[in-house]
Design a protein around this motif. Sequence first.
Motif, mmCIF file in Angstrom:
data_model
loop_
_atom_site.group_PDB
_atom_site.id
_atom_site.type_symbol
_atom_site.label_atom_id
_atom_site.label_comp_id
_atom_site.label_asym_id
_atom_site.label_seq_id
_atom_site.Cartn_x
_atom_site.Cartn_y
_atom_site.Cartn_z
ATOM 1 N N SER A 66 -11.889 -44.332 -27.213
ATOM 2 C CA SER A 66 -11.478 -44.978 -28.465
ATOM 3 C C SER A 66 -10.922 -46.377 -28.216
ATOM 4 O O SER A 66 -10.326 -46.659 -27.171
ATOM 5 C CB SER A 66 -10.421 -44.132 -29.184
ATOM 6 O OG SER A 66 -9.186 -44.203 -28.514
ATOM 7 N N GLU A 67 -11.099 -47.235 -29.191
ATOM 8 C CA GLU A 67 -10.538 -48.580 -29.111
ATOM 9 C C GLU A 67 -9.008 -48.537 -29.127
ATOM 10 O O GLU A 67 -8.357 -49.378 -28.524
ATOM 11 C CB GLU A 67 -11.066 -49.452 -30.261
ATOM 12 C CG GLU A 67 -12.545 -49.791 -30.133
ATOM 13 C CD GLU A 67 -12.896 -50.517 -28.842
ATOM 14 O OE1 GLU A 67 -12.156 -51.436 -28.423
ATOM 15 O OE2 GLU A 67 -13.914 -50.143 -28.227
ATOM 16 N N GLY A 68 -8.453 -47.527 -29.801
ATOM 17 C CA GLY A 68 -6.996 -47.381 -29.859
ATOM 18 C C GLY A 68 -6.380 -47.185 -28.488
ATOM 19 O O GLY A 68 -5.325 -47.764 -28.175
ATOM 20 N N SER A 69 -7.009 -46.378 -27.639
ATOM 21 C CA SER A 69 -6.447 -46.148 -26.304
ATOM 22 C C SER A 69 -6.591 -47.392 -25.432
ATOM 23 O O SER A 69 -5.700 -47.707 -24.643
ATOM 24 C CB SER A 69 -7.092 -44.933 -25.624
ATOM 25 O OG SER A 69 -8.352 -45.240 -25.098
ATOM 26 N N LEU A 70 -7.694 -48.116 -25.581
ATOM 27 C CA LEU A 70 -7.880 -49.329 -24.795
ATOM 28 C C LEU A 70 -6.943 -50.442 -25.271
ATOM 29 O O LEU A 70 -6.474 -51.252 -24.470
ATOM 30 C CB LEU A 70 -9.337 -49.766 -24.835
ATOM 31 C CG LEU A 70 -10.313 -48.744 -24.222
ATOM 32 C CD1 LEU A 70 -11.750 -49.210 -24.387
ATOM 33 C CD2 LEU A 70 -9.985 -48.458 -22.775
#
Length: 179
Positions: free
Chosen positions: A25-29
């Motif tokens: 996910s973009e959130g974790s990155l």
Amino acid sequence: MEETKEPVATEGREKMTVLVAVDESEGSLYALSWALDNLFVAAVGGAPNKPQPLGRLVLVHAQQPLQQFIMHPIGPAVYATSSVIDSVKKAQEQNSRDVIERAKGICRRRLVEAEAVVVAGDPKETICQAAEQMQTDLLVVGSRGLSKIRRAILGSVSDYCAHHANCPVLIVKPPKTSH
């Protein structure tokens, strides 16, 4: 009396261990990038681009357990053949390698060394277990911004970690995008 570690690294003191949970996910990155920018890259003697690591960075990716059966909307569960299971396992392993490589690439671009660990199991539980086993000083997780209803149905990894991890948890929310 319990001995506590100093969270900020200074000369002669132990550096903190920060575990950052990463997935596709973009959130974790975004959470990883935030941690790198705010916890690991600091100006040294007026040189703003020279990194000063403030601790040990460990990237952890939780690989979902493999279900050996397939649920059909009409009828009973069907067990997968060994060739299907092998194929899915290989795909999961490749996905884990890709996630870790992408996260390590973000670290390399910021000149920060990172260790990487892939754990198998339910992400909520295995991330907390990894944090405990590594004696983590801070766990950083991203937030996908689920609605209250979706969070209640699906469960939130960040919410679970905030309530069950044995160390402080930092939940990093991505900035709101304008439409």
